[in-house]
Motif scaffolding. Structure first.
Motif, PDB file in Angstrom:
ATOM      1  N   TRP A 130      -6.526  -5.087  -1.714  1.00  0.00           N
ATOM      2  CA  TRP A 130      -6.794  -6.327  -0.977  1.00  0.00           C
ATOM      3  C   TRP A 130      -8.058  -7.015  -1.490  1.00  0.00           C
ATOM      4  O   TRP A 130      -8.197  -8.232  -1.390  1.00  0.00           O
ATOM      5  CB  TRP A 130      -6.899  -6.044   0.523  1.00  0.00           C
ATOM      6  N   ASP A 131      -8.982  -6.240  -2.075  1.00  0.00           N
ATOM      7  CA  ASP A 131     -10.204  -6.833  -2.612  1.00  0.00           C
ATOM      8  C   ASP A 131      -9.909  -7.818  -3.743  1.00  0.00           C
ATOM      9  O   ASP A 131     -10.691  -8.748  -3.982  1.00  0.00           O
ATOM     10  CB  ASP A 131     -11.159  -5.739  -3.108  1.00  0.00           C
ATOM     11  N   GLY A 142      -2.451  -2.306  -7.698  1.00  0.00           N
ATOM     12  CA  GLY A 142      -3.076  -1.276  -6.891  1.00  0.00           C
ATOM     13  C   GLY A 142      -3.008   0.110  -7.485  1.00  0.00           C
ATOM     14  O   GLY A 142      -3.939   0.904  -7.327  1.00  0.00           O
ATOM     15  N   GLN A 172       0.829  -1.206   0.000  1.00  0.00           N
ATOM     16  CA  GLN A 172       0.000   0.000   0.000  1.00  0.00           C
ATOM     17  C   GLN A 172       0.867   1.261   0.000  1.00  0.00           C
ATOM     18  O   GLN A 172       0.550   2.243  -0.672  1.00  0.00           O
ATOM     19  CB  GLN A 172      -0.942  -0.022   1.199  1.00  0.00           C
ATOM     20  N   ASP A 222      -9.612  -0.776  -3.083  1.00  0.00           N
ATOM     21  CA  ASP A 222      -8.626  -1.419  -2.221  1.00  0.00           C
ATOM     22  C   ASP A 222      -8.020  -2.627  -2.925  1.00  0.00           C
ATOM     23  O   ASP A 222      -8.741  -3.546  -3.343  1.00  0.00           O
ATOM     24  CB  ASP A 222      -9.312  -1.846  -0.918  1.00  0.00           C
TER      25      ASP A 222
END
Length: 394
Positions: free
Chosen positions: A119-120, A111, A79, A117
């Motif tokens: 992570w999705d 990303g 991130q 997000d």
């Protein structure tokens, strides 16, 4: 035999002078401003990071750097990398390191281009439309991420480790210089070979017995890795066998050894919960799980385990007792693991007894709160996962 599509677009530049081509390759694949992503201090101490950055700058390619990748790469660093790339206008990501660095680079590349997000993706809630191009300068042969479509990330919030696969993440190029692996510690070398062998074994142990050439190729990879690892543990600067291992990691996981067969990734998925909970080395975790998985599922295709015992582990074939031959093959694999310094159960892996509560928690995570299965040779439900963890406790 399964119908299959085979896709392996990564350009491989292999050899002692391969790093000299990094700037040309970045430009070839459209890079003008690069994030150079790396792990700990080994890339700095060895001089490799300075060399790569220097070659890029000499060619007029702008760059920013982000280090700090650890084994079982963390979502939080990815991130941070996403934010950095957006801020700096990065259009290309170059991973300098092993599978963890490459997986983190892939996560960042997704990303940057994702509205939401990242992570999705790993949760299966969304799919990417595009991503930044990724490439690698490989220093740790193991994961095969330098040519594969897969990446695995650990979310520290809950110690959840998940993988995501998409062909668009296959790196544009992979630079491989076996000399860069001479300084790998014995444990890291052995764990890496264990991982690449498992990438082949998860394709080898299948109900599809009629794609003979694929099976022959898989057995050749497994036999060669067995021979090569002993050679480099004895002599870390054995270039010939370091080269076999470096190339073997890629061959094991770009899809070639799975053409025409159904993959079974149960051992990997079971292990992800071990490394997610205990932060252990991935290859060592695979060694701790596989013998118990093998004993649990071997009757789903006993002849395949017999073939493995005979053709890979050099066990004499007792035609009157195929189950005994298969069992001896698993025992021979356990002896191999011990011979190269790998564990064969969870107690050996983490240095203590695992608790029932920890097993239940790993089972819950592996089964996605009891809603998901894993495996193909035998489809494992939550009860099966728990039984294998208990068999593997040691």
């Amino acid at each position: 035999m399964k119908d299959f599509n085979y896709y392996a677009p990564t350009e491989v530049v292999f050899g002692e002078q391969s790093e000299e081509q990094v700037a040309r390759l970045v430009r070839k694949y459209g890079g003008t401003k690069v994030l150079v992503h790396y792990g700990g201090q080994s890339a700095v101490r060895s001089g490799l990071l300075d060399k790569i950055c220097g070659l890029l700058r000499e060619d007029g390619i702008e760059l920013v750097t982000l280090g700090g990748v650890v084994p079982n790469p963390r979502l939080s660093l990815a991130q941070k990398g996403i934010e950095l790339c957006r801020k700096e206008g990065v259009d290309f990501i170059l991973a300098v390191g092993g599978g963890s660095v490459i997986d983190s680079a892939k996560c960042i590349a997704y990303g940057v281009c994702l509205d939401g997000d990242v992570w999705d993706l790993y949760l299966g809630k969304t799919e990417p439309k595009t991503m930044l191009p990724v490439a690698s300068v490989l220093t740790i042969p193991a994961a095969g991420s330098e040519m594969s479509e897969a990446s695995v990330i650990t979310n520290e919030d809950g110690d959840v480790k998940l993988g995501y696969s998409n062909d668009m993440s296959r790196p544009k190029f992979a630079i491989m210089n076996p000399r860069r692996t001479f300084t790998l510690p014995p444990y890291q070398t052995a764990a890496g070979v264990t991982d690449m062998m498992m990438h082949t074994m998860e394709r080898y142990f299948t109900k599809d017995d009629d794609m003979d050439l694929t099976t022959d190729l898989a057995e050749a990879v497994l036999r060669r890795m067995k021979t090569a690892v002993f050679a480099v543990l004895k002599n870390p600067e054995d270039y010939r066998n370091r080269a076999q291992i470096m190339w073997g990691g890629s061959v094991a996981h770009w899809g070639l050894t799975g053409c025409g067969v159904a993959d079974d990734w149960a051992t990997h998925q079971l292990e992800h919960e071990l490394s997610g909970m205990f932060d252990v080395t991935h290859g060592a975790g695979l060694a701790a799980i596989w013998p118990s998985w093998a004993r649990y599922v071997m009757h789903e295709n006993l002849s395949r385990f017999v073939r493995f015992a005979v053709n890979v582990m050099d066990v004499p074939n007792d035609f009157t007792d195929p189950e005994g031959t298969a069992q001896k093959g698993i025992e021979a694999m356990e002896r191999f693991y011990h011979a190269i310094g790998m564990p064969i159960n969870i107690k050996e892996l983490i240095g203590r007894d695992i608790t029932d509560d920890e097993i239940k928690e790993m089972t819950r995570k592996c089964s996605r709160d009891y809603t998901s299965t894993c495996g193909a040779l035998k489809v494992l439900k939550a009860d099966d996962m728990e039984a294998i963890y208990k068999m593997a406790r040691g």
